[in-house]
Design an enzyme around this catalytic site. Structure first.
Site, mmCIF file in Angstrom:
data_model
loop_
_atom_site.group_PDB
_atom_site.id
_atom_site.type_symbol
_atom_site.label_atom_id
_atom_site.label_comp_id
_atom_site.label_asym_id
_atom_site.label_seq_id
_atom_site.Cartn_x
_atom_site.Cartn_y
_atom_site.Cartn_z
ATOM 1 N N GLU A 1 82.054 -28.918 13.712
ATOM 2 C CA GLU A 1 81.074 -29.129 14.801
ATOM 3 C C GLU A 1 81.467 -30.298 15.705
ATOM 4 O O GLU A 1 80.620 -31.047 16.164
ATOM 5 C CB GLU A 1 79.664 -29.372 14.249
ATOM 6 C CG GLU A 1 79.034 -28.211 13.537
ATOM 7 C CD GLU A 1 79.019 -26.931 14.349
ATOM 8 O OE1 GLU A 1 79.069 -26.997 15.588
ATOM 9 O OE2 GLU A 1 78.953 -25.856 13.737
ATOM 10 N N GLY A 2 82.765 -30.433 15.958
ATOM 11 C CA GLY A 2 83.256 -31.567 16.739
ATOM 12 C C GLY A 2 83.564 -32.706 15.806
ATOM 13 O O GLY A 2 82.656 -33.220 15.158
#
Lengths: 620, 620
Positions: free
Chosen positions: A454-455
Site C-alpha cells: 500500500e505504498g
C-alpha cells in the site's frame, strides 16, 4: 518444546476496557452517535457490536491463524486454494455482517460510524492478518465503485461485494512499476460497445484469486490508447474474474489468469498473485464512472482507506504480540527478584517482576495504545467530516484535512512500530519466542510486509512532506500543531504530567521548525534533501502525535481516577487508569525526546548519503 | 515472481577489499605475525587463507543456505537428519581444515591468529548461518576441554573434535532454567570408577544431534549430589553420545536421547534439540578436569568465544543482506531521478540513485563495517594477549581486559544491529524483499535468534554493567575511554572529520558520566535502576565504540587517499576510501548523537516501568 500447543488454538486477545476507553472516554464517540447518518446508532449498539466482533474474532478467525501460516495457499489448475477453514470463515463473516458495519444501507450495509468499523477490524486483523485481507480488499474496491461508479455499476457490483459473494482487488503494481505506478504498461482499448479490452500483467496482487467467493472483482489501472504518459494517463477499470450477465447472474470466465503465487516471509494465508489480463485477447473491463484518465485520483481515494487498514494491521498484530508476551511474563518463572539477586536460594519470581521485562512490556503497551489512539483520532475526524458535510462545510473541511494529514503517519508509523513491537515481544519470550509454539514469531513475520505494501513507508513520508504539509496552504499542519500547543499550555504545570508535557512542547516546536526547513528545501533548490529527511520527519511527527494522545489519555485517566471510590471495589479501574498514566509518562520521557534530537540532526543537512559515490558502497 | 531463482544458487558475497583494509590497514595484523605462536604466519599466508575460505563459503556453504531453510532438519527414529548436502559440506570443511586455522598444532590445528579464524568464520556464518553452528559448537566445546581438561581427556577428545569426526554441544538450558542457569536441576552421581551418572533434561541444544559426524561430545552442566545451590554448585561434564573405548574406538551408545526438535522462525538447518540424559539410568559422563563445582567459570570461558561468534553471526548475515540489497539497488530501475521528479517521461533510473535508498544503503554499510571493525579490534586484543603472555604480563592483562569489556558489546550490539540491517535490506528490496526468491527475508528470520541465544542481550548488558565496568577496579573502562579521548584530541580540528569527531567527544563524555551514575546506583540502594538502564548503556557504549573505529578507519582512508596517484588507475581505490569516509561521517552525524540523548534520558531516572503496578499492564 515437546508439548506443542494445538495449532488451531486461538491465541488472540484484546483489551476491551482499553477499546472502551478510547471510544467513549477519550474520543467521545457518543457525541456523533444518534445524529445525521448515525441516527440509528447509540452507545449500546456500538458496545454490542464491539463485544460480538471480538467474540467472532476469537472463535472463528483466531483458530485459523497458525494453520493459515503453516499450510498457506496453493495454486491448482490455475485456481487459488486458500488454507483449510478460510472458506467457512468467510461465509460466517458475511452472514454476521461484520464487513458491512459502516457500509451504505442502500447496498446492504448497516451505516455505522467508520470508527466502529475500524475498532472491530482491529480484532479481525489481530486474530488473522492474512485472512482479513480478502474481505478487506473487497470492501476497499467496493468503496471505490460506490464513490466513482455509475448507478448501474453500483447496482451491478456492490450488493455482491458488500455481501460476500464477490471478492475484490486493487491491481496497481507491475513487474517494472511498483512505487513508480506511472510506468504502468497495461493497456485498455475501447470497444464499440463502450467496454474496454484490457491487457497487462500485474504482480503482488493480494487476494488476486481465491475460493471463498464465486467471483472476484478486480480494479485494474491501465492506460487507454493515446492517453498521456505517467500517472495522468491512467484509468481505472472494473474487471470481473467471471463476467456478469445483464440479469446479474454469472456468465462465462473473463480472460484473467493467475500466473503464479508468491512464497513469502509471512501472511502465508493471503494469496499474493501474479495476474495476466488478456493474454488470450479476451479480457473485458468497464471504466469506473464515465471519464477516462481518472485512475489515480480514484485509486488515491481508495488508498486512504487501505493505508489506514495497513496501519491498523500493524497495531493489531502488535497488540496481540504484546498481550501474548504479557501473559507469558506473568506465567513464566525465572530467577530471583532483583532485590535478592545474590541469593541463590531466593524464590523464583514471574519474569514480569524483572525490570528489563517490565521495560519491554511498558514499551510495547505505550506504542500499541498510542498508535491505536492516533488511528481512532483519525477515524473520529473521518466520521465528523461525514456528519458535518453540508451542515458546516468549513468544519467538515477541517476534519477531512486532519484525515489527510494523519493517514501517512498511521500507515508508516503504525507498520514500522508494529514490527518493532513484535520484535520486542519475541525478546520478552526469550528462546520460546523464536519457536512456532507461540504466536509471536508469526506475528513478526506477518508484520514485516506492512511497511512495504500500500505504498512503502518512504512513499508515505513523501506524501506527508511533499503533499500533506502544504495542503490547504499549510492549514492542516498548523491546526495540528496548534492543538498540540494548546494541550501543552493547559497542562505544562500539572504536578504529575508536567515534565512529560514539557517534552511534548519541545517536540511540537521541533516538528514546526523542521517542517519549515523541509518546505524551505523545496524552494532553495535543495530538493534531494527532502526525500533524505522525509522518513525522519514522519517519525518525528508521529511520535509527537502519539505522545500527545497518550498524555491526553493520561489526563483523562488521572481525572477519572480521582473520582473513583477509595475502596477495593474500584481496584481494577484504578489499576487500569494507573496503567494509562505510567505508559504515557514512559513514552513521553523515553521515546519522545528523540524528536528534538532528530530535529537537530535534520537541521545539520548532513548529505553523506548523497555525497558517497555510486561505486563507493562496496568493491563487489 | 514467476521466474524464481534456483534454490541452490549461492547468494552470499563479501567485500574482500574491506576485509583486507581491516586486517592490514586498520588493525595491522602484520605486527603480530611472524612472532611467538604465530611465527609460521605471514601476511601472504593470511591473505591466501582469506581468499580460499571465501571461495569455499561461496562454493560449498552458500548453495546450501536456502535449501537448509526450506527443508530443515527432521527427527527420524530418534536421530536428527540434517538437510541435504550438510553432511558432505561438513566433510569438505574439515578436509580443508577451515575449523582448525587457530586451533593448537598439537591437536591437528594450524596455530594461526584468532583474528584470522574470526575473519573467515564471518564468511561461513554469512554464507550459511545454520550450518556453521554444528562445527562452531564442536570447536567451542573442544576449546573448553583444551583449557580445563586433563591430558588424558585432551588426548581422547580433541583430535576427533578438531578433526570433524565428532560434533560438540553446550548443554546449559533446562525447561525452567534459561537465563537463570543456577536453577539447573540436572544431577551427577559419582560412580566407583570416578565417572558420573548423569540425569536431566536439557532444551534448546543447538546441534544436539546430527548425522554429519559419527559422535557428538556434549558438555553438560549438572549438580553433583550435595553441591551448593545456585551457579556455585554446578559442574561440567563430558558426555559423549557414543561411549569411547580405552583404545579410542567407538563403543556402545550412551543413554542420551533426542526427545524433540524445535520448529523455529529461522536457522532451520540447525537442529535445536531437547535432550534427555539418563532417562534409562545409563548415562555416563566424566568431569571436565578434576575439580567439582567449576562448571560456571569453565562455561564462561567457553561463552566468551561463543558470544563473539554470535555477534559475528549478526554482522555476517547483515553484511550478506547489505550486499544483496546493494546489488538489487544497482540493477532495479524504478522512477525518474529526483531532479526530474515531475517529468513523467524522464528516463527511469536504478533505485540506488534515489536518496532514501542511498540513505538505507549507507546506514547498512556503516553499521556492518563499524561492528566488524569492533570485532576485529577485539580479536586483535585477544591475539596480543596470547603473544604477550609471559613476555609482558601487564600488557597482556590490558589486552585481556579489553577482550572482556568488549565481548558483551559485540554479542548484543552485533546481534541487535544484525537484525536491524536485515530489516533495512528487506525495505530496500521493497516487495521483492518479502518473498523467498531473494535471501534477505531468510537472513532476517535467521538473525532474530542472535539476540536471544548464548545469553540474551539483557544478560550481556548486565554482564557489562554488573561485572565488566568494575573489573580491575574500573581500569578496563578507563583505558577504553582514554583511548577514545586521545583519538578525539588528535582529530577534533580535522577539516573533514572535525564535526564528527566532536560528536565522538560528546559521546565519550556521555558514556563516562553514565557509567559513573550506574555504579552509583549499586551503592545508593537504587539497584532496580541498573537493569532498567543496562540495555540503554550497552547501546551507548557500543555506538561510541563503533563510531570511534569508523572514524579511525576514515582517518586512515583519508591519508591513504592522499597518497594515491591522481590518474584513473587509482579510481577504484579512491572510491573505496571515499566510501569509508562517507560511511563514518554518516554514522557519526546520524547515529552517534543518540548517545548523548540516551545519557540525558538515563540521567532522569524515569522509573515508570517499575512504578506501573503488575495488574495495570492490561485488563486481560
Amino acid at each position: 518444546m515437546s508439548n506443542a500447543p494445538n495449532l488451531q488454538q486461538n491465541r488472540y486477545k484484546a483489551d476491551l476496557r482499553e477499546v472502551r476507553f478510547l471510544l467513549f472516554e477519550q474520543f467521545k464517540l457518543d457525541q456523533i452517535l444518534g445524529q445525521g447518518p448515525f441516527e440509528a446508532w447509540g452507545p449500546d449498539e456500538v458496545q454490542m457490536v464491539v463485544d460480538e466482533a471480538y467474540k467472532f474474532s476469537c472463535e472463528v478467525l483466531g483458530p485459523l491463524n497458525a494453520i493459515g501460516d503453516r499450510v498457506g495457499c496453493r495454486l491448482e489448475d490455475g485456481k487459488v486454494i486458500t488454507p483449510p477453514g478460510f472458506k467457512e470463515a468467510w461465509k460466517k463473516l458475511y452472514e454476521a455482517g461484520w464487513m458491512a458495519v459502516s457500509a451504505d444501507t442502500e447496498y446492504g450495509g448497516q451505516g455505522g460510524p467508520f470508527t466502529l468499523h475500524i475498532a472491530i477490524q482491529e480484532f479481525m486483523s489481530g486474530a488473522n492478518s492474512a485472512f482479513i485481507m480478502y474481505p478487506g480488499l473487497a470492501f476497499g474496491a467496493a468503496e471505490v465503485i460506490q464513490l466513482f461508479g455509475t448507478d448501474a455499476q453500483k447496482e451491478r457490483y456492490l450488493h455482491s461485494m458488500y455481501g460476500g459473494t464477490s471478492g475484490g482487488t486493487m491491481c496497481l503494481t507491475e513487474p517494472h512499476a511498483g512505487s513508480d505506478v506511472g510506468s504502468s504498461t497495461s493497456t485498455a482499448k475501447k470497444l464499440p460497445d463502450g467496454k474496454y479490452a484490457i491487457r497487462g500483467t500485474k504482480i503482488f496482487i493480494s487476494g488476486g484469486d481465491h475460493d471463498c467467493a464465486d467471483n472476484v472483482i478486480h480494479l485494474v489501472l491501465a492506460r487507454v490508447e493515446g492517453a498521456p504518459a505517467g500517472t495522468k494517463g491512467l484509468s481505472l477499470f472494473i474487471v470481473p474474474k467471471i463476467r456478469i450477465n445483464e440479469d446479474g447472474s454469472l456468465g462465462e470466465a473473463n480472460d484473467v489468469n493467475v500466473g503464479a503465487i508468491e512464497h513469502k516471509m509471512g501472511i502465508n494465508g493471503s494469496a499474493t498473485c501474479l495476474l495476466n489480463f488478456g493474454e488470450n485477447d479476451g479480457c473485458i473491463g468497464e471504466l469506473v464512472g464515465t471519464v477516462e484518465n481518472q485512475g489515480m485520483p480514484q485509486m488515491f481515494r481508495m488508498m486512504n482507506g487501505a493505508r489506514i487498514s495497513v496501519g491498523l494491521q500493524g497495531v493489531a498484530v502488535a497488540a496481540s504480540a504484546y498481550l501474548n508476551a504479557l501473559e507469558y511474563a506473568r506465567d513464566r518463572k525465572q530467577g530471583p527478584s532483583i532485590t535478592n539477586w545474590k541469593d541463590a536460594t531466593a524464590p523464583r519470581v514471574a519474569i514480569i517482576e524483572h525490570p528489563d521485562v517490565r521495560r519491554m512490556l511498558i514499551d510495547m503497551k505505550s506504542r500499541v495504545e498510542g498508535i491505536r489512539a492516533l488511528i481512532i483520532k483519525l477515524t473520529r475526524h473521518f466520521d465528523l467530516a461525514t456528519v458535518l458535510k453540508g451542515k458546516d462545510d468549513e468544519q467538515a473541511l477541517y476534519h477531512q484535512g486532519q484525515v489527510d494529514l494523519l493517514v501517512p503517519l498511521v500507515k508508516a508509523y503504525g507498520s514500522d512500530q508494529g514490527f518493532r513491537v513484535c520484535e520486542t515481544a519475541i525478546q520478552t519470550f526469550g528462546g520460546a519466542g523464536y519457536i512456532k509454539d507461540y504466536p509471536v514469531e508469526q506475528h513478526c513475520r506477518d508484520a514485516k510486509v506492512f511497511s512495504i505494501y500500500e505504498g512503502t513507508n518512504h512513499i508515505q513520508a513523501m506524501d506527508l512532506v511533499g503533499r500533506k504539509l502544504g495542503q490547504r496552504g499549510g492549514a492542516n499542519l498548523q491546526t495540528f500543531l496548534g492543538e498540540v500547543g494548546a494541550f501543552v499550555k493547559a497542562n505544562e504545570k500539572d504536578p504529575i504530567l508536567g515534565k512529560a508535557v514539557k517534552e511534548l512542547g519541545e517536540a511540537q516546536e521541533a516538528v514546526a521548525g523542521s517542517a519549515m526547513r523541509l518546505l524551505g528545501w523545496f524552494q532553495m533548490g535543495k530538493m534531494p534533501m527532502v526525500p533524505l529527511a522525509a522518513n525522519r520527519f514522519l517519525e518525528m511527527m508521529s511520535e509527537t502525535a502519539v505522545a500527545w494522545l497518550l498524555l491526553d489519555g493520561a489526563r483523562i485517566a488521572i481525572d477519572a481516577q480521582a473520582k473513583l471510590p477509595a475502596d477495593d471495589s474500584a481496584a481494577p479501574e484504578r489499576a487500569f487508569y494507573e496503567g494509562k498514566k505510567q505508559a504515557a509518562l514512559y513514552y513521553a520521557l523515553n521515546v519522545l525526546p528523540h524528536v528534538r534530537l532528530n530535529a537537530e540532526i535534520l537541521g545539520r543537512e548532513d548529505a553523506s548519503a548523497l555525497d558517497i559515490p555510486l561505486d563507493a558502497f562496496a568493491t563487489v
